[in-house]
Design a protein around this motif. Structure first.
Motif, PDB file in Angstrom:
ATOM      1  N   ASN A  24      27.746   8.826  10.975  1.00 23.01           N
ATOM      2  CA  ASN A  24      26.625   8.164  10.369  1.00 23.01           C
ATOM      3  C   ASN A  24      24.647   9.297  10.253  1.00 23.01           C
ATOM      4  OD1 ASN A  24      25.682   8.999  13.288  1.00 23.01           O
ATOM      5  ND2 ASN A  24      25.313   7.497  14.108  1.00 23.01           N
ATOM      6  N   GLU A  25      25.497  11.075  10.159  1.00 26.44           N
ATOM      7  CA  GLU A  25      24.303  11.868   9.725  1.00 26.44           C
ATOM      8  C   GLU A  25      24.088  11.436   8.333  1.00 26.44           C
ATOM      9  OE1 GLU A  25      22.448  15.268  10.169  1.00 26.44           O
ATOM     10  OE2 GLU A  25      22.643  14.099  11.962  1.00 26.44           O
ATOM     11  N   PRO A  26      22.671  11.329   8.254  1.00 27.92           N
ATOM     12  CA  PRO A  26      22.235  10.799   6.744  1.00 27.92           C
ATOM     13  C   PRO A  26      22.697  12.195   6.124  1.00 27.92           C
ATOM     14  CG  PRO A  26      20.504  11.226   8.434  1.00 27.92           C
ATOM     15  CD  PRO A  26      21.835  10.883   9.328  1.00 27.92           C
ATOM     16  N   LEU A  27      22.756  11.656   4.522  1.00 25.17           N
ATOM     17  CA  LEU A  27      22.242  12.990   3.825  1.00 25.17           C
ATOM     18  C   LEU A  27      21.767  12.844   3.148  1.00 25.17           C
ATOM     19  CD1 LEU A  27      25.822  12.322   1.934  1.00 25.17           C
ATOM     20  CD2 LEU A  27      25.582  13.668   4.067  1.00 25.17           C
ATOM     21  N   THR A  28      21.103  14.327   2.600  1.00 19.27           N
ATOM     22  CA  THR A  28      19.518  14.916   2.059  1.00 19.27           C
ATOM     23  C   THR A  28      20.240  15.886   0.750  1.00 19.27           C
ATOM     24  OG1 THR A  28      19.320  17.002   3.333  1.00 19.27           O
ATOM     25  CG2 THR A  28      18.525  15.011   3.872  1.00 19.27           C
ATOM     26  N   ASP A  29      19.038  15.825   0.066  1.00 15.95           N
ATOM     27  CA  ASP A  29      19.433  16.688  -1.513  1.00 15.95           C
ATOM     28  C   ASP A  29      19.814  17.643  -0.858  1.00 15.95           C
ATOM     29  OD1 ASP A  29      19.787  16.827  -4.203  1.00 15.95           O
ATOM     30  OD2 ASP A  29      17.832  17.321  -4.188  1.00 15.95           O
ATOM     31  N   LYS A  42      26.492   6.601  -4.208  1.00 16.49           N
ATOM     32  CA  LYS A  42      25.607   7.428  -3.516  1.00 16.49           C
ATOM     33  C   LYS A  42      26.035   7.408  -2.569  1.00 16.49           C
ATOM     34  CE  LYS A  42      21.704   7.886  -3.777  1.00 16.49           C
ATOM     35  NZ  LYS A  42      20.358   8.017  -3.839  1.00 16.49           N
ATOM     36  N   PRO A  43      27.142   8.558  -1.812  1.00 17.43           N
ATOM     37  CA  PRO A  43      26.586   8.143  -0.437  1.00 17.43           C
ATOM     38  C   PRO A  43      25.514   8.738   0.344  1.00 17.43           C
ATOM     39  CG  PRO A  43      27.988  10.164  -0.568  1.00 17.43           C
ATOM     40  CD  PRO A  43      27.770   9.427  -2.221  1.00 17.43           C
ATOM     41  N   ALA A  44      25.648   7.432   1.821  1.00 20.00           N
ATOM     42  CA  ALA A  44      23.502   8.045   2.423  1.00 20.00           C
ATOM     43  C   ALA A  44      24.276   9.117   3.363  1.00 20.00           C
ATOM     44  CB  ALA A  44      22.831   6.934   2.312  1.00 20.00           C
ATOM     45  N   THR A  45      25.384   8.499   4.281  1.00 22.73           N
ATOM     46  CA  THR A  45      26.145   9.459   5.392  1.00 22.73           C
ATOM     47  C   THR A  45      27.113  10.475   5.173  1.00 22.73           C
ATOM     48  OG1 THR A  45      27.538   7.637   6.053  1.00 22.73           O
ATOM     49  CG2 THR A  45      25.149   7.837   6.794  1.00 22.73           C
ATOM     50  N   VAL A  46      27.651  10.948   6.017  1.00 24.54           N
ATOM     51  CA  VAL A  46      28.547  11.790   5.912  1.00 24.54           C
ATOM     52  C   VAL A  46      29.504  11.660   5.913  1.00 24.54           C
ATOM     53  CG1 VAL A  46      30.342  13.681   7.354  1.00 24.54           C
ATOM     54  CG2 VAL A  46      27.351  14.237   7.465  1.00 24.54           C
ATOM     55  N   GLY A  47      29.637  10.002   6.792  1.00 22.26           N
ATOM     56  CA  GLY A  47      31.067   9.293   6.627  1.00 22.26           C
ATOM     57  C   GLY A  47      31.360   8.563   5.265  1.00 22.26           C
TER      58      GLY A  47
END
Length: 88
Positions: free
Chosen positions: A70-75, A30-35
């Protein structure tokens, strides 16, 4: 977690308008950031790998705001990838 991915311009021509992707909360990939999302997408197919390659200099937006890798992803986030735009 569920993310809506949108593609624009030449990226859209190769990959389509976009896709919805989802992972279980405990998924190891599961990715945590846009990158990390971009890297995950690159692993999905040869077309994704070619079009989304790091050497392409693509821009990204998260929830319609330009962002860095490095932008965090959210649901429920919407992430867009598009080539740099120039004008004249």
């Amino acid at each position: 977690m569920k993310i809506s991915v949108r593609y624009f311009a030449s990226v859209r021509e190769r990959l389509g308008a976009g896709q919805d992707v989802s992972w279980a909360d405990d998924a190891a990939d599961k990715p945590a950031t846009v990158g990390q999302l971009r890297e995950w997408l690159i692993r999905q197919s040869d077309d994704h790998a070619e079009v989304l390659a790091q050497t392409k200099g693509l821009r990204a937006a998260c929830n319609q705001t330009m962002c860095f890798a490095n932008e965090p992803l959210t649901d429920g986030a919407e992430v867009a990838f598009f080539p740099p735009v120039t004008g004249g």
